[in-house]
Design an enzyme around this catalytic site. Sequence first.
Site, PDB file in Angstrom:
ATOM      1  N   SER A 148       0.851  -1.372   0.049  1.00  0.00           N
ATOM      2  CA  SER A 148      -0.069  -0.132   0.094  1.00  0.00           C
ATOM      3  C   SER A 148       0.768   1.214   0.043  1.00  0.00           C
ATOM      4  CB  SER A 148      -0.904   0.178   1.257  1.00  0.00           C
ATOM      5  OG  SER A 148      -1.588   1.232   1.529  1.00  0.00           O
ATOM      6  N   TYR A 161      -1.818  -0.316  10.512  1.00  0.00           N
ATOM      7  CA  TYR A 161      -1.785  -1.082   9.147  1.00  0.00           C
ATOM      8  C   TYR A 161      -0.504  -0.437   8.303  1.00  0.00           C
ATOM      9  CZ  TYR A 161      -3.884  -1.243   4.407  1.00  0.00           C
ATOM     10  OH  TYR A 161      -4.132  -1.627   3.262  1.00  0.00           O
ATOM     11  N   LYS A 165       2.163  -2.724   6.399  1.00  0.00           N
ATOM     12  CA  LYS A 165       2.640  -2.517   4.908  1.00  0.00           C
ATOM     13  C   LYS A 165       3.900  -2.195   4.853  1.00  0.00           C
ATOM     14  CE  LYS A 165      -1.525  -3.822   3.294  1.00  0.00           C
ATOM     15  NZ  LYS A 165      -1.628  -4.884   2.597  1.00  0.00           N
TER      16      LYS A 165
END
Length: 258
Positions: A148, A161, A165
């Site tokens: 991402s 998160y 990533k």
Amino acid sequence: MEITVPGKVALVTGASRGIGLATALELARSGAKGVTITARKEETIAAARQEMVDAGIPEDAILAIAARADSEEDAGAAVGATVERFGSLDILINNAGTNPAFGNLMEVDLGALDKTWAVNMRAPLLWVRAAYEAWMGEHGGSVVNVASVAGIRPSALMGAYNVSKAGLIHLTRQLALELAPRIRVNAVAPGVVRTRLAGALLENEDMTARLHPLGRVGEPEDVSRLIVYLASDAASWMTGAIVPIDGGVVGASSSGIS
Ligand SMILES: NC(=O)c1ccc[n+]([C@@H]2O[C@H](COP(=O)([O-])OP(=O)(O)OC[C@H]3O[C@@H](n4cnc5c(N)ncnc54)[C@H](OP(=O)(O)O)[C@@H]3O)[C@@H](O)[C@H]2O)c1
């Protein structure tokens, strides 16, 4: 240039919907001999299988398996079933991802953080190890991880998160180094894509679209086409690459300094 994967066998994690399902469809339409799709629940993965059949993919080219991405046992079983059914495993797409840990890192729930890191960062390694053991270690192959832009740049309220990533991006490079020259490992780094995972960011889509220099959010097919390219032999001189597909967020945004 038409990108094809003739005769290849692929496995896509998190393929019940969104980017994963779009990628499974793209692989099948690009000539894959067999595509294994996995997600947590029997019902959702069976529904995805039916969607692929309805889209014209032959039933015998699809293997649908319920498998938790963060389970070593499930990864081994799904990879083993794929090799048994289709005779090889040439392409692995580590796409399953989750984002339950909302908030800044000082207060984020640690259970949710552990889950996020297990699914987004540790699980891709489990699947690569299973694929290596069952097929790729001897025969070679190609892995694409779905990272991402959040792993390239920090942003508020998504710390767990974002770090997962970033870890996946470094895992991609580390594995590319360790597994060259027979196995290529690359990653895509999408901006905001129209899927369930991005639901909160799509509530005000106009505002989210304006954060992307190209003026729109992504569609799953924007990303799946790049994934198939990286997985294919057309990308045979690429490994350890992290490719943003983000409407210009990483490459064409102003620093805001001048
Ligand atoms: N959408 C975006 O804006 C965006 C941006 C950058 C990166 N990404 C990444 O793109 C990937 C795909 O997400 P998406 O946007 O397509 O979201 P999505 O539509 O919500 O799909 C997520 C998929 O992952 C599966 N999944 C979730 N947890 C799992 C687990 N523990 N084990 C196995 N499967 C699991 C889900 O299946 P079940 O729930 O049926 O198990 C579903 O198939 C993720 O890695 C995500 O981080 C998305």
